[in-house]
Enzyme design. Sequence first.
Site, PDB file in Angstrom:
ATOM      1  N   GLY A  32       5.712   8.595  -2.244  1.00  0.00           N
ATOM      2  CA  GLY A  32       5.250   8.354  -3.603  1.00  0.00           C
ATOM      3  C   GLY A  32       4.603   6.990  -3.785  1.00  0.00           C
ATOM      4  O   GLY A  32       4.260   6.309  -2.822  1.00  0.00           O
ATOM      5  N   HIS A  38      -3.188   8.085   0.338  1.00  0.00           N
ATOM      6  CA  HIS A  38      -2.564   9.398   0.142  1.00  0.00           C
ATOM      7  C   HIS A  38      -3.605  10.410  -0.339  1.00  0.00           C
ATOM      8  O   HIS A  38      -3.600  11.568   0.088  1.00  0.00           O
ATOM      9  CB  HIS A  38      -1.441   9.307  -0.899  1.00  0.00           C
ATOM     10  CG  HIS A  38      -0.306   8.397  -0.525  1.00  0.00           C
ATOM     11  ND1 HIS A  38      -0.082   7.205  -1.166  1.00  0.00           N
ATOM     12  CD2 HIS A  38       0.666   8.508   0.414  1.00  0.00           C
ATOM     13  CE1 HIS A  38       0.997   6.617  -0.653  1.00  0.00           C
ATOM     14  NE2 HIS A  38       1.471   7.380   0.318  1.00  0.00           N
ATOM     15  N   LYS A 150      -2.486   5.065   9.793  1.00  0.00           N
ATOM     16  CA  LYS A 150      -1.964   3.730   9.503  1.00  0.00           C
ATOM     17  C   LYS A 150      -0.561   3.595  10.090  1.00  0.00           C
ATOM     18  O   LYS A 150      -0.197   2.563  10.627  1.00  0.00           O
ATOM     19  CB  LYS A 150      -1.905   3.491   7.992  1.00  0.00           C
ATOM     20  CG  LYS A 150      -1.756   2.024   7.678  1.00  0.00           C
ATOM     21  CD  LYS A 150      -1.166   1.793   6.332  1.00  0.00           C
ATOM     22  CE  LYS A 150       0.302   1.934   6.409  1.00  0.00           C
ATOM     23  NZ  LYS A 150       1.072   1.203   5.426  1.00  0.00           N
TER      24      LYS A 150
HETATM   25  P1  AMP Z   1       4.116   6.800   2.707  1.00  0.00           P
HETATM   26  O1  AMP Z   1       4.151   7.271   1.286  1.00  0.00           O
HETATM   27  O2  AMP Z   1       3.801   5.359   2.863  1.00  0.00           O
HETATM   28  O3  AMP Z   1       5.322   7.258   3.482  1.00  0.00           O
HETATM   29  O4  AMP Z   1       2.874   7.535   3.366  1.00  0.00           O
HETATM   30  C1  AMP Z   1       2.737   8.930   3.311  1.00  0.00           C
HETATM   31  C2  AMP Z   1       1.633   9.335   4.247  1.00  0.00           C
HETATM   32  O5  AMP Z   1       0.425   8.689   3.858  1.00  0.00           O
HETATM   33  C3  AMP Z   1       1.905   8.915   5.703  1.00  0.00           C
HETATM   34  O6  AMP Z   1       1.466   9.929   6.570  1.00  0.00           O
HETATM   35  C4  AMP Z   1       1.068   7.663   5.831  1.00  0.00           C
HETATM   36  O7  AMP Z   1       0.662   7.406   7.168  1.00  0.00           O
HETATM   37  C5  AMP Z   1      -0.117   7.993   4.958  1.00  0.00           C
HETATM   38  N1  AMP Z   1      -0.793   6.769   4.539  1.00  0.00           N
HETATM   39  C6  AMP Z   1      -0.219   5.689   3.956  1.00  0.00           C
HETATM   40  N2  AMP Z   1      -1.148   4.717   3.757  1.00  0.00           N
HETATM   41  C7  AMP Z   1      -2.313   5.201   4.230  1.00  0.00           C
HETATM   42  C8  AMP Z   1      -3.636   4.676   4.324  1.00  0.00           C
HETATM   43  N3  AMP Z   1      -3.957   3.452   3.901  1.00  0.00           N
HETATM   44  N4  AMP Z   1      -4.603   5.454   4.877  1.00  0.00           N
HETATM   45  C9  AMP Z   1      -4.305   6.701   5.327  1.00  0.00           C
HETATM   46  N5  AMP Z   1      -3.076   7.251   5.265  1.00  0.00           N
HETATM   47  C10 AMP Z   1      -2.096   6.510   4.731  1.00  0.00           C
END
Ligand code: AMP
Length: 292
Positions: A32, A38, A150
């Site tokens: 979230g 995202h 990332k």
């Molecule tokens: P998180 O909410 O941070 O756990 O991220 C959820 C998903 O979004 C994970 O697969 C992350 O690798 C991806 N994600 C987070 N930040 C980025 C970004 N800047 N660019 C691409 N994907 C991202």
Amino acid sequence: MIKIVTDIRGMQEQCDTLRKKGKTLVLIPTMGYLHDGHLSLIREGRKRGDFLVVSIFVNPTQFGPREDFKAYPRDLKRDVELIKPEKVDAVFYPDAQEIYGHGFQTSVRLSKLPKYLCGRSRPIHFTGVATIVAKLFNIVRPHVALFGQKDFQQLLVIRQMVKDLNFDIEIVGVPTVREPEGLAMSSRNAYLTAEQRPAAQSLFQSLEEAKKQVLSGETDAAKIIQSASERIRAYMEAVIDYIIVCDPETLEPMEHITKPALMALAVKIGNTRLIDNMMLLPESGADPNPGR
Ligand code: AMP
């Protein structure tokens, strides 16, 4: 209206029904506090199936005792507003009681990949990640799931788990979305003060510099790490956790960059831990994006 599902049984039943009708299910796991990174996963996911589920769950088991689980930003209303234009079919939004509240005792632990990079300073992190993602896979049973490059190590961990445990799911890696100055988008960027931003930007700048050094013939990983380290240490509030040049499949450190290598780093800016990575390509013609 996006459907918000909070119970496992409800999510399972809805997904089962659609699967039986021949629909292709897509899952994007998140914690979230969504941002353009995202949204990029969501847009890529939209192209790959009929029913798109975004899960939002700040998973307690992937945070260490001194990490930011409590402080992690949460705002469901804001997240739903942000994804409204994106044609998300359902948001799976369980609480920790729903996920772990029934005498939970099983975990998924990988033996090698978590020994490197973030796993060194976050020893329980990838067990928490693999376990929650395995649960989400069993709840939604998606045909496709998308993850960001990332979190490169996380992407490798998930791919390995899918292979080892025979999940019949296509894993798609999506390139990192960055802010205009290069800082990789992250929910944790919300913690940064205006004064800390230049230090945060030094991560991307040092990766870019490394890429150039390798393109102009430098093959000594130690030299590349040294200059990245100097650039980042120039900021008082930056404390380096690791900077590494490694094999993009095994994450084992590389000394000589004679084939495509992953440069990855983790740096604390004040209390905010940031990570980033970039491929270093010594020769033209190499696959610029092996994470995909
Ligand atoms: P998180 O909410 O941070 O756990 O991220 C959820 C998903 O979004 C994970 O697969 C992350 O690798 C991806 N994600 C987070 N930040 C980025 C970004 N800047 N660019 C691409 N994907 C991202």
